[in-house]
Design a protein around this motif. Structure first.
Motif, PDB file in Angstrom:
ATOM      1  N   ARG A 295     -23.710  16.360 -17.516  1.00 61.03           N
ATOM      2  CA  ARG A 295     -22.537  16.741 -16.713  1.00 61.03           C
ATOM      3  C   ARG A 295     -21.931  15.520 -16.008  1.00 61.03           C
ATOM      4  N   ARG A 303     -12.615  11.859 -15.855  1.00 61.82           N
ATOM      5  CA  ARG A 303     -11.824  11.097 -14.864  1.00 61.82           C
ATOM      6  C   ARG A 303     -11.218   9.835 -15.469  1.00 61.82           C
ATOM      7  N   HIS A 311      -8.230  16.537 -17.629  1.00 62.54           N
ATOM      8  CA  HIS A 311      -8.251  17.716 -16.746  1.00 62.54           C
ATOM      9  C   HIS A 311      -9.597  18.427 -16.837  1.00 62.54           C
ATOM     10  N   SER A 313     -12.562  21.032 -14.691  1.00 62.62           N
ATOM     11  CA  SER A 313     -12.510  22.384 -14.124  1.00 62.62           C
ATOM     12  C   SER A 313     -13.392  22.392 -12.882  1.00 62.62           C
ATOM     13  N   ASP A 314     -13.200  23.385 -12.038  1.00 63.03           N
ATOM     14  CA  ASP A 314     -14.024  23.484 -10.822  1.00 63.03           C
ATOM     15  C   ASP A 314     -15.503  23.489 -11.174  1.00 63.03           C
ATOM     16  N   LEU A 315     -15.839  24.252 -12.213  1.00 64.02           N
ATOM     17  CA  LEU A 315     -17.258  24.362 -12.582  1.00 64.02           C
ATOM     18  C   LEU A 315     -17.811  23.031 -13.090  1.00 64.02           C
ATOM     19  N   PHE A 317     -17.040  20.170 -12.193  1.00 67.70           N
ATOM     20  CA  PHE A 317     -17.247  19.250 -11.065  1.00 67.70           C
ATOM     21  C   PHE A 317     -18.300  19.768 -10.077  1.00 67.70           C
ATOM     22  N   GLN A 318     -18.920  20.892 -10.423  1.00 66.60           N
ATOM     23  CA  GLN A 318     -19.922  21.484  -9.523  1.00 66.60           C
ATOM     24  C   GLN A 318     -21.325  21.075  -9.958  1.00 66.60           C
ATOM     25  N   SER A 321     -24.086  22.763 -12.749  1.00 63.14           N
ATOM     26  CA  SER A 321     -23.439  23.832 -13.539  1.00 63.14           C
ATOM     27  C   SER A 321     -23.672  23.695 -15.043  1.00 63.14           C
ATOM     28  N   GLY A 349     -14.869  26.865 -17.944  1.00 66.19           N
ATOM     29  CA  GLY A 349     -13.447  26.799 -17.604  1.00 66.19           C
ATOM     30  C   GLY A 349     -12.705  25.678 -18.306  1.00 66.19           C
TER      31      GLY A 349
END
Length: 453
Positions: A295, A303, A311, A313-315, A317-318, A321, A349
């Motif tokens: 991850r 990035r 682009h 997703s929130d997930l 970057f969590q 996950s 996502g």
């Protein structure tokens, strides 16, 4: 339609940091060998990073063990209770998995052992042995300093546990106290061991050449058969030539010896772990960290604009996950087929991922898992070369080895390149893991006490 840019060459270039060269692997083997010698030495053990704890197990199963034995297997978020019935030509095993709730993993030691004792009592009732007096083997897969076959002092918690009042204490006594508080069970704890030792015992029961036990699961560790004369700290009964040594090699690198092959991803994993600076080799190999390594690389490449059109997703970057099982699933797809990869990216996502992105994600997974397989191989080859026996079977357990589609083949190839000429080895999956090994430790101890009587 925009122009599809193929960033795979750039991703491959970026992933080179995860490639350990043969020269680096030889250096790692030299350093591990020196650390093993330090762990075994009387004057160097105290300062040694790879502790090489003495297990006090001097006999492997020989097939003459008989009777009913219980085993407890505690090594992660679940633990197992097993009952094993050993007869002349039959082997019968039943087991049940119990969860350890998070509040118990981070609560008191008393609450942990009370929970274990309650599950043990329930299991014995279910299997109609509640009234019987049984011998118990206890697999406890955390760093232990053993002072005897039934005495083990916890050095530190790993794998998300932080129960108070246990570090520095004898965990066998903790279990016995919990059984005594209940007052309704008559059990004799015959031995404590860790999962690597249990794996070795379990495989040795089926294969007399098994002399090394390795775990590649949530954590990573290895044990092996050493000549007693090389174990300067051993203070048990003389007369036996051999002794099982629990290396605790997950800590290899805690003093900086692996810094020359660590990456920014490894350093970030370590900094965000509950035990920064500890278990450095384990953090490069094991299932607890492999998905997160992937991850972190995916985040960096996103990035940089090399993945997902920049682009995420929130997930994505969590933290935490991207599960390690995703690595195995993605690499299980046939070359050119990205079915699993697509499903996983959608779950995260990232449904806008292109086929080029999926090829990039797969390459990252392969880079992380190949490095892990090569590091474990370097460790096993170091032990094989140290033992210098003509034929050795390596018993292996753990979810990464069991479920990753290429781990076994990667290891076979790499170990074959690294072992000294004339050493034959094979890798054996431990079918029923460390729990069966714990029962066999109890069974061997009972066999010996009967012989001595």
């Amino acid at each position: 339609m925009g122009i599809v840019v193929n960033n795979l060459p750039r991703i491959r270039e970026e992933c080179e940091v995860l490639h350990i060269t043969d020269k680096q692997i030889r250096e790692i083997m030299n350093r591990l060998h020196n650390d093993l010698l330090k762990g075994l030495g009387k004057d160097t053990h105290e300062k040694s990073i790879v502790k090489c704890w003495i297990t006090y197990i001097q006999d492997l199963p020989n097939g003459k063990e008989r009777g009913k034995f219980l085993a407890l297997d505690l090594g992660g978020t679940n633990f197992r209770v097993l009952i094993i019935n050993l007869g002349e030509n039959h082997f019968d095993m039943q087991s049940k998995i119990y969860a350890i709730p998070n509040h118990i993993m981070t609560g008191t030691g008393v609450a942990l052992f009370d929970h274990i004792a309650e599950c043990l009592a329930n299991f014995m009732k279910e299997h109609d042995v509640y009234e019987e007096r049984l011998a118990l083997g206890f697999t406890f897969s955390f760093p232990l300093k053993q002072l005897g076959l039934t005495k083990g002092i916890l050095q530190r918690w790993t794998k998300g546990f932080s129960c108070s009042g246990v570090v520095g204490e004898d965990v066998v006594q903790g279990l016995k106290d919990a059984i005594a508080r209940r007052g309704d069970l008559s059990l004799t704890v015959m031995g404590i061991l860790n999962d690597a030792t249990g794996t070795l015992m379990s495989c040795a029961h089926k294969n007399p050449y098994c002399r090394i036990g390795v775990i590649i699961g949530t954590g990573s560790n290895a044990c092996y058969v050493e000549k007693t004369k090389n174990c300067e700290l051993f203070d048990g009964e003389p007369g036996k030539d051999e002794l099982l040594i629990n290396t605790e090699w997950g800590a290899f690198g805690d003093d900086g010896t692996l810094d020359f092959v660590r990456t920014e991803f490894d350093r970030e994993i370590d900094a965000n772990s509950i035990n920064p600076g500890k278990q450095i080799q384990e953090k490069m190999i094991s299932g607890m960290y492999m998905g997160e390594l992937v991850r972190l690389a995916l985040v960096k490449f996103t990035r940089m604009g090399l993945l997902f059109g920049g682009h995420g997703s929130d997930l994505l970057f969590q933290r935490g996950s991207f599960y390690t099982k995703y690595v195995s699933e993605i690499e299980s797809d046939k070359q050119g087929d990205y079915t699993s990869c697509m499903e996983i990216l959608e779950e995260l996502g990232l449904s806008h991922a292109t086929e080029a992105d999926m090829a990039g994600v797969r390459h990252v997974c392969e880079s992380v898992s190949r490095r892990a397989a090569h590091l474990v191989s370097a460790g096993i080859a170091t032990l094989l070369n140290k033992m210098a026996e003509p034929r050795v079977t390596v018993g292996i357990d753990g979810s990464v080895y069991r479920f990753h589609p290429h781990f076994h083949a990667l290891m076979c190839d790499k170990i074959a390149q690294l072992v000294s000429p004339g050493i034959q080895f094979d890798l054996m999956l431990s079918e029923d893991g460390s729990g069966r090994g714990a029962a066999l430790v109890a069974a061997v101890a009972c066999r010996q006490s009967q012989q001595a009587a």
